[in-house]
Design an enzyme around this catalytic site. Structure first.
Site, mmCIF file in Angstrom:
data_model
loop_
_atom_site.group_PDB
_atom_site.id
_atom_site.type_symbol
_atom_site.label_atom_id
_atom_site.label_comp_id
_atom_site.label_asym_id
_atom_site.label_seq_id
_atom_site.Cartn_x
_atom_site.Cartn_y
_atom_site.Cartn_z
ATOM 1 C CG HIS A 17 82.855 21.942 43.271
ATOM 2 N ND1 HIS A 17 84.068 22.090 42.648
ATOM 3 C CD2 HIS A 17 82.575 20.607 43.205
ATOM 4 C CE1 HIS A 17 84.503 20.908 42.231
ATOM 5 N NE2 HIS A 17 83.613 19.988 42.558
ATOM 6 C CG HIS A 19 80.375 15.993 42.146
ATOM 7 N ND1 HIS A 19 80.969 15.787 40.914
ATOM 8 C CD2 HIS A 19 81.286 16.669 42.892
ATOM 9 C CE1 HIS A 19 82.193 16.314 40.928
ATOM 10 N NE2 HIS A 19 82.397 16.858 42.111
ATOM 11 N NE ARG A 21 78.418 11.010 42.137
ATOM 12 C CZ ARG A 21 79.651 11.498 42.142
ATOM 13 N NH1 ARG A 21 80.122 12.206 41.133
ATOM 14 N NH2 ARG A 21 80.445 11.270 43.161
ATOM 15 C CE LYS A 104 86.451 20.707 38.163
ATOM 16 N NZ LYS A 104 85.710 19.808 39.027
ATOM 17 C CG HIS A 141 90.452 18.150 40.007
ATOM 18 N ND1 HIS A 141 89.540 17.510 40.793
ATOM 19 C CD2 HIS A 141 91.673 17.688 40.379
ATOM 20 C CE1 HIS A 141 90.180 16.692 41.628
ATOM 21 N NE2 HIS A 141 91.470 16.777 41.386
ATOM 22 C CG HIS A 179 88.083 20.661 44.895
ATOM 23 N ND1 HIS A 179 89.308 20.625 44.305
ATOM 24 C CD2 HIS A 179 87.256 19.983 44.075
ATOM 25 C CE1 HIS A 179 89.227 19.966 43.165
ATOM 26 N NE2 HIS A 179 87.988 19.560 43.000
ATOM 27 C CG ASP A 256 84.241 18.271 45.487
ATOM 28 O OD1 ASP A 256 83.517 17.880 44.548
ATOM 29 O OD2 ASP A 256 85.405 17.854 45.661
ATOM 30 C CB ALA A 272 87.941 10.187 45.576
HETATM 31 O O1 DOR Z 1 86.537 13.457 45.899
HETATM 32 C C1 DOR Z 1 86.124 13.765 44.798
HETATM 33 N N1 DOR Z 1 85.005 13.237 44.281
HETATM 34 N N2 DOR Z 1 86.839 14.647 44.069
HETATM 35 C C2 DOR Z 1 86.524 14.923 42.804
HETATM 36 O O2 DOR Z 1 87.225 15.696 42.198
HETATM 37 C C3 DOR Z 1 85.409 14.237 42.134
HETATM 38 C C4 DOR Z 1 84.424 13.767 43.092
HETATM 39 C C5 DOR Z 1 83.431 12.781 42.508
HETATM 40 O O3 DOR Z 1 82.862 13.077 41.456
HETATM 41 O O4 DOR Z 1 83.183 11.757 43.125
HETATM 42 ZN ZN ZN Z 2 84.067 17.969 42.572
#
Ligand code: DOR
Ligand code: ZN
Length: 354
Positions: A17, A19, A21, A104, A141, A179, A256, A272
């Site tokens: 999991h 990210h 970008r 997802k 999620h 998560h 995550d 977040a």
């Molecule tokens: O804290 C998080 N950030 N939770 C998520 O589900 C998405 C992620 C984000 O893409 O920044």
């Molecule tokens: Zn995530």
């Protein structure tokens, strides 16, 4: 394996999991992940989201271009499509043929870039049916979004109101509960009754293993410890640690790691996400060490993820040593900077770089 070693050798882990970008920042975050992991599940919550095989292929090509620019040949991105109210059955078939690793489910409004998420799963029944029949995993999620539900209860309510009915309706659908943050979720996954095949698994992040919700408020507001689902009480952290170190193959590694520039976190309405990619394996090692369960780390980090996704396990090895590593206060992120998890502190475990 001794449970108080100073060096551990593991089959190379994957991150189930992640990210990374897009655009200028991707190269910086990809380098941190590819130093440690062989593969990663790439989350599709871009703007606009990665909703089709065509968009996923184009995203993958941009990832590959960045890997080439970094001179990295030994890292494989595993692409995921973003489920929407209008995803078609045909897209599921195309995704299966194209080797997409899963879809997802973001409940609309649940987190960063989730506005295009699913407003009600009833819009997705035909698609879920098809995913079940072709063996395409659904990554969830797991939070409800109704404003009357307390933010600390959103995951537990999701289990009863969305996840359990979904699994009753589609018992053969492979589901990854992403998560986990609560005792209820850890116990739900542990105790879920399944038919012949294992159809449920879960990822657990380093921050949810190492911190409770006090970390968001210790001595003042700590935006870099704010992620979604939000950190919970200590009893939940303890339950997650127990699940992760239990050797149960339903629980595996997913950081995550979710990069946001320093300025987007340290502001009136901060984003977040915790950036754990810089030394994610060191963080997990610390969590397993706290339980005296190093013998369970390799299964969690390197075996159970590929087994669930029906992918081959890695064969190359990595070594972690008990050697304190200073975590920088900031790291470069495109034209900006990012504050990594545990910035300015030390982590006891480091990866031996080849
Ligand atoms: O804290 C998080 N950030 N939770 C998520 O589900 C998405 C992620 C984000 O893409 O920044
Ligand atoms: Zn995530």
């Amino acid at each position: 394996m001794s449970n108080s070693p100073t060096q551990i050798e593991l089959i190379q882990p994957d991150d189930w999991h992640l990210h990374i970008r897009d655009g200028a920042v991707m190269k910086d975050v990809l380098a941190d992940t590819a130093r440690q992991f062989a593969r990663a599940i790439i989350m599709p919550n871009l703007k606009p989201p990665v909703t089709t095989v065509g968009l996923a292929k184009a995203y993958k090509a941009r990832i590959q271009a960045n890997l080439n620019a970094l001179g990295i040949s030994a890292f494989t991105p595993l692409m995921i499509l973003y489920l929407t109210d209008t995803t078609s059955v045909d897209e599921v078939r195309k995704a299966k043929d194209a080797g997409i690793a899963g879809f997802k489910l973001y409940p609309a409004g649940a987190t960063t870039n989730s506005d295009a998420g699913v407003s009600d799963l009833k819009h997705c029944h035909a698609v879920l049916e098809e995913m079940q029949s072709v063996g395409m995993p659904l990554l969830v999620h797991g939070e409800v979004t109704s404003p009357e539900i307390d933010i600390f209860d959103r995951e537990a309510v999701f289990i009863d109101s969305v996840l359990e009915p979904l699994r009753q309706h589609f018992p053969e659908l492979k589901v990854v509960f992403e998560h986990l943050t609560t005792k209820q979720a850890a116990h739900y996954v542990r105790d879920a009754i399944i038919g012949g095949k294992n159809t449920i698994a879960a990822t657990i992040t380093p921050q949810h293993l190492l911190m409770n919700r006090n970390a968001i408020f210790s001595g003042g507001i700590r935006p870099h410890n704010y992620c979604l689902p939000v950190l919970k009480r200590e009893e939940h952290r303890v339950a997650l640690l127990e699940a992760a170190t239990s050797g149960n193959p339903r629980f595996f590694l997913g950081t995550d790691s979710a990069p946001h520039a320093k300025g987007a976190k340290e502001t009136a309405c901060g984003c977040a996400g915790c950036y754990s990619a810089f030394n994610a394996l060191g963080l997990y090692a610390e969590a397993f060490e706290s339980q005296g369960k190093f013998d369970k780390l390799e299964g969690f980090a390197s075996f159970f993820g590929p087994d669930f996704y029906s992918l081959p396990r890695n064969t190359q090895k990595i070594t972690l040593v008990k050697q304190a590593q200073n975590i920088p206060a900031e790291l470069p992120l495109g034209d900006a900077t990012i504050v990594p998890l545990r910035a300015g502190e030390t982590i006891a475990w480091s990866l031996v770089e080849n």
